[in-house]
Structure formats: C-alpha cells, structure tokens
Scaffold this active site. Structure first.
Site, PDB file in Angstrom:
ATOM      1  N   SER A  82      -0.118  -1.273 -10.318  1.00 11.53           N
ATOM      2  CA  SER A  82      -0.817   0.034  -9.173  1.00 11.53           C
ATOM      3  C   SER A  82       0.594   0.957  -9.157  1.00 11.53           C
ATOM      4  O   SER A  82       0.509   2.081  -8.535  1.00 11.53           O
ATOM      5  CB  SER A  82      -0.957  -0.381  -7.757  1.00 11.53           C
ATOM      6  N   HIS A  84       3.729  -0.168  -2.435  1.00 11.01           N
ATOM      7  CA  HIS A  84       3.206   1.151  -2.623  1.00 11.01           C
ATOM      8  C   HIS A  84       4.299   2.029  -2.130  1.00 11.01           C
ATOM      9  O   HIS A  84       5.117   2.002  -1.460  1.00 11.01           O
ATOM     10  CB  HIS A  84       2.078   1.291  -1.958  1.00 11.01           C
ATOM     11  N   ASP A 140      -4.412   4.115   0.157  1.00  8.47           N
ATOM     12  CA  ASP A 140      -4.902   2.837   0.444  1.00  8.47           C
ATOM     13  C   ASP A 140      -5.652   2.746   1.991  1.00  8.47           C
ATOM     14  O   ASP A 140      -5.694   1.730   2.470  1.00  8.47           O
ATOM     15  CB  ASP A 140      -3.264   1.972   0.795  1.00  8.47           C
TER      16      ASP A 140
END
Length: 194
Positions: A68, A107, A135
């Site tokens: 990701s 992230h 998210d």
C-alpha cells in the site's frame, strides 16, 4: 550378499552432529551452550526494550507487510519509528494500530483536524500512497484515527531486510525449519580446545 541402501533425510546430518556433540562433550559444556543461548536472547530483549524507551514507542521497528505504500516503501522494508513529540503534519508517514487488530498499518497523513468531542485530541486521516482511497473505512472512529492510536512516525528504513518476517508468516514450515537449524547450530557450536 545384498546391502540395504538407506536414504539420508534432510535433517540426518544435523541429528548426527547433535548426537556426536552430546557423546563427546560433558554436561558442563552443554550447559555452557544453553547459557550462551540465554545471553543471545537476553541481549535481543535488552536491545528491543532500550529502543522502546529511547524512541518512546511500543514498536520501534516494524516491517511493511503490504504494497500500500509503494513506491515509497516496499513490502519487506524495515521501518524505524519514534514517537517523542507526538505532533504530526500532513505528509508524515505514521504507523498506527486499529482497535482489536494486532498488525500495525503504515500510511501517510493526508489531513488533520481537531476532535469536536475532545479539545485535547486530534483526528488524523491517512492513506496508502498506492491506494485509490483514504483509510476512512478502516478506523471505526468516524473514519479518522486518533493521535493515541499512532505508534510513531517513520524516521528511517532498510529496504527488504524484513522479508524473513514475511516468509515466516506466509510459510510457517519455513519458520520451524529455520528455528530448528539455528538451535542445533547454536547448541553444537563451540570452540575446540587445542
């Protein structure tokens, strides 16, 4: 006369080496090997605990488990985290943990706002660089994570060094083979007196 042929198994040399070691060495030397193993494990624990205290985070080192964050960080990269000032800015790469989940998420912060329910708390929105959306569906806190969920900010990384961790998770048999071989090598290695 017919001789019976035997097939050597994968672990036969290690087993033979262990048997020979036990036959040739006294209990004192075997005990010394266990003490040395204890030193190794104790040292690893001490280093981990020291990093936790120095870097103010429960997980000072984490491994990227998914794609990701590509191309910034790749699957298998090791990340080093700190959490001293606990102030975060848009663009920071943070590692956070969701409630009831053991695996942390790496992230990038894309937005920060004050929590309308708690003036002391901030709400943070994150997104993986390689993901199409943020998210919001992950957190369960009105789609934003709280500052208290963040384990730390990424301060550095080593590419691919964490692949062994991924192999251990993806192939459990690999983990047990490596652990058994390592244990045999540690217990059977010693300095020969000459």
């Amino acid at each position: 006369f017919m001789h019976k042929q035997t097939k050597m198994g994968l672990f036969d040399p290690a087993i033979e080496s262990t048997k020979n070691f036990l036959k040739e060495n006294s209990t004192r030397k075997l005990l010394l090997q266990f003490v040395n193993l204890g030193y190794v494990l104790g040292s690893a624990f001490t280093i981990w605990t020291s990093l936790m205290i120095l870097w103010n985070t429960e997980s000072p080192i984490v491994v990227v488990l998914s794609g990701s964050m590509e191309p910034s960080y790749l699957r298998g990269d090791i990340m080093f985290l700190t959490n001293h000032d606990q102030t975060y800015n848009v663009g920071d790469i943070v590692v956070y943990r969701l409630k009831n989940q053991d695996i942390p998420i790496v992230h990038r912060v894309i937005s920060i706002q004050n929590d309308p329910k708690d003036e002391q708390e901030f709400l943070i929105l994150t997104k993986g660089d390689n993901n199409n959306s943020d998210d919001r569906g992950l957190s369960g806190y009105g789609y934003w994570i709280k500052k208290s969920q963040i384990l730390g900010r990424v301060r550095g990384n080593i590419p691919y060094l964490g692949m062994v961790t991924i192999w251990f998770n993806d192939y459990p048999l690999f983990k047990y083979v490596v652990l058994i071989v390592a244990a045999v090598l540690i217990l059977t290695s010693y300095e020969r007196e000459g």
